[in-house]
Design a protein around this motif. Structure first.
Motif, short mmCIF file in Angstrom:
data_model
loop_
_atom_site.label_atom_id
_atom_site.label_comp_id
_atom_site.label_asym_id
_atom_site.label_seq_id
_atom_site.Cartn_x
_atom_site.Cartn_y
_atom_site.Cartn_z
N PRO A 4 0.81 -1.22 0.00
CA PRO A 4 0.00 0.00 0.00
C PRO A 4 0.84 1.26 0.00
N VAL A 5 0.27 2.34 -0.56
CA VAL A 5 1.00 3.60 -0.67
C VAL A 5 0.11 4.77 -0.26
N PHE A 6 0.76 5.80 0.20
CA PHE A 6 0.13 7.11 0.36
C PHE A 6 0.74 8.02 -0.69
N LEU A 7 -0.10 8.62 -1.54
CA LEU A 7 0.36 9.50 -2.59
C LEU A 7 -0.21 10.90 -2.37
N ALA A 8 0.65 11.90 -2.40
CA ALA A 8 0.16 13.26 -2.50
C ALA A 8 -0.57 13.38 -3.84
N HIS A 9 -1.68 14.11 -3.87
CA HIS A 9 -2.44 14.14 -5.13
C HIS A 9 -2.33 15.45 -5.90
N GLY A 10 -1.51 16.36 -5.40
CA GLY A 10 -1.35 17.60 -6.15
C GLY A 10 -2.65 18.38 -6.18
N SER A 11 -2.75 19.28 -7.11
CA SER A 11 -3.95 20.11 -7.30
C SER A 11 -4.54 19.78 -8.67
N PRO A 12 -5.67 20.38 -9.04
CA PRO A 12 -6.14 20.18 -10.41
C PRO A 12 -5.09 20.52 -11.46
N PHE A 13 -4.17 21.43 -11.15
CA PHE A 13 -3.12 21.75 -12.12
C PHE A 13 -2.28 20.52 -12.46
N THR A 231 1.26 -4.60 5.44
CA THR A 231 1.50 -5.85 6.15
C THR A 231 2.51 -5.62 7.28
N PRO A 232 2.17 -5.98 8.51
CA PRO A 232 3.13 -5.83 9.62
C PRO A 232 4.45 -6.53 9.31
N GLY A 233 5.52 -5.85 9.61
CA GLY A 233 6.85 -6.40 9.32
C GLY A 233 7.45 -5.90 8.03
N HIS A 234 6.61 -5.38 7.12
CA HIS A 234 7.14 -4.80 5.89
C HIS A 234 7.80 -3.46 6.22
N GLU A 235 8.88 -3.19 5.56
CA GLU A 235 9.58 -1.93 5.79
C GLU A 235 8.86 -0.78 5.10
N ALA A 236 8.53 0.25 5.86
CA ALA A 236 7.97 1.46 5.26
C ALA A 236 9.10 2.29 4.67
N ARG A 237 8.81 3.00 3.60
CA ARG A 237 9.84 3.82 2.98
C ARG A 237 9.23 5.05 2.33
N VAL A 238 10.07 6.06 2.16
CA VAL A 238 9.67 7.26 1.44
C VAL A 238 9.70 6.95 -0.05
N LEU A 239 8.59 7.16 -0.73
CA LEU A 239 8.52 6.96 -2.18
C LEU A 239 8.96 8.20 -2.93
N TYR A 240 8.55 9.36 -2.41
CA TYR A 240 8.86 10.61 -3.11
C TYR A 240 8.96 11.74 -2.09
N ASP A 241 9.98 12.56 -2.28
CA ASP A 241 10.16 13.73 -1.42
C ASP A 241 10.74 14.84 -2.28
N SER A 248 4.15 25.79 2.42
CA SER A 248 3.67 24.78 3.37
C SER A 248 3.22 23.46 2.75
N MET A 249 3.25 23.34 1.43
CA MET A 249 2.70 22.15 0.78
C MET A 249 3.79 21.11 0.49
N SER A 250 3.54 19.89 0.91
CA SER A 250 4.50 18.81 0.74
C SER A 250 3.92 17.71 -0.13
N ASN A 251 4.69 17.22 -1.08
CA ASN A 251 4.29 16.09 -1.91
C ASN A 251 4.87 14.77 -1.39
N LEU A 252 5.27 14.74 -0.13
CA LEU A 252 5.79 13.50 0.45
C LEU A 252 4.82 12.35 0.21
N SER A 253 5.38 11.24 -0.24
CA SER A 253 4.59 10.04 -0.49
C SER A 253 5.35 8.84 0.08
N TYR A 254 4.60 7.85 0.55
CA TYR A 254 5.21 6.71 1.25
C TYR A 254 4.67 5.38 0.71
N GLN A 255 5.47 4.35 0.95
CA GLN A 255 5.02 2.99 0.68
C GLN A 255 5.10 2.19 1.98
N PHE A 256 4.11 1.35 2.22
CA PHE A 256 4.01 0.61 3.47
C PHE A 256 4.11 -0.90 3.25
#
Length: 256
Positions: A4-13, A231-241, A248-256
């Protein structure tokens, strides 16, 4: 990897943008090819967790205002999946999470990023709502009910932003990052990478400047849901920074 991932979704632009962020989305889509996508969008809100079930091509929800005409003509003709919707519903019910089916099309927490990641619109998408008012631990529990979907080729995506405070938004894209935004995002990244569920469940009181970074939680809770679905035990990581933009706006995205 279909974790699973968390993705910043940007704006309509983001729809027509060519940037480092959209290049990342394109790379992500080429490396991660699920059979179906379950996506929790900050722009699909409901008091009860709601699954938009269909096998048809999705309708478009142009849930933004004041943009040029072409932004209301863009299409992303991905289909839904009633089968995947049923899998999600069954998982949630087994975990005593109230759930309902009610159709809603693809909003701008979905189609702008999907157009860059999967431009051929050939992967079924099942949108699921969020409730900004549930406690953080309950948000994580919604995700936990969906743990292991990657074994069936289903990718869970949380679509939102770590920080979302338009009162702190600077129209200058290169405005210096606000100190509070830097401190908040650094704290979240530290706890995400450590899979510190306890701390993240209490981010409202523990994270620095939480009330300023998350004045309303609809854009933040997709992170908690995606985190819980890993899944517990899977390494979380930064996908995009990338450096914080607009102050104040961050596009940080992660994978779990």
């Amino acid at each position: 990897m279909l974790s699973p991932v968390f993705l910043a979704h940007g704006s309509p632009f983001t729809i027509f943008e060519k940037s480092e962020f959209t290049a990342f989305l394109n790379r992500f889509g080429k490396s991660v090819r699920p059979k179906a996508i379950v996506i929790f969008s900050a722009h699909f809100e409901s008091p009860i967790t709601t699954i938009a079930a269909t096998d048809d091509i999705h309708e478009m929800e142009y849930d933004y205002y004041g943009f040029p005409p072409e932004y209301y003509q863009v299409q992303y003709p991905a289909r839904g999946s009633a089968i995947v919707a049923s899998i999600v519903e069954e998982r949630l019910r087994k975990h005593n999470i109230p759930v309902q089916r009610k159709y809603r099309g693809l909003d701008h927490g979905v189609f702008p990023i999907m157009r860059h990641a999967y431009p051929e619109a050939d992967i079924p998408i099942v949108p699921v709502s969020v409730n900004a008012f549930l406690p953080a631990r309950q948000q994580i529990a919604i995700g936990e009910a969906l743990q292991g979907l990657e074994k069936d080729g289903i990718l869970v995506i949380g679509s939102g932003f770590l920080t979302h405070n338009f009162n702190e938004f600077d129209r200058n894209i290169d405005a210096p990052p606000r100190a509070w935004a830097v401190e908040f995002t650094a704290w979240i990244t530290e706890k995400v990478l450590a899979r510190d569920i306890e701390a993240l469940s209490n981010y409202e009181t523990l994270a620095p400047h939480a009330k300023k970074a998350v004045p309303r939680a609809e854009h933040f809770v997709p992170l908690l849901i995606a985190l819980g679905s890993g899944t517990p035990g899977h390494e979380a990581r930064v996908l995009y920074d990338e450096p914080i933009k607009y102050g104040s706006m961050s596009n940080l995205s992660y994978q779990f």
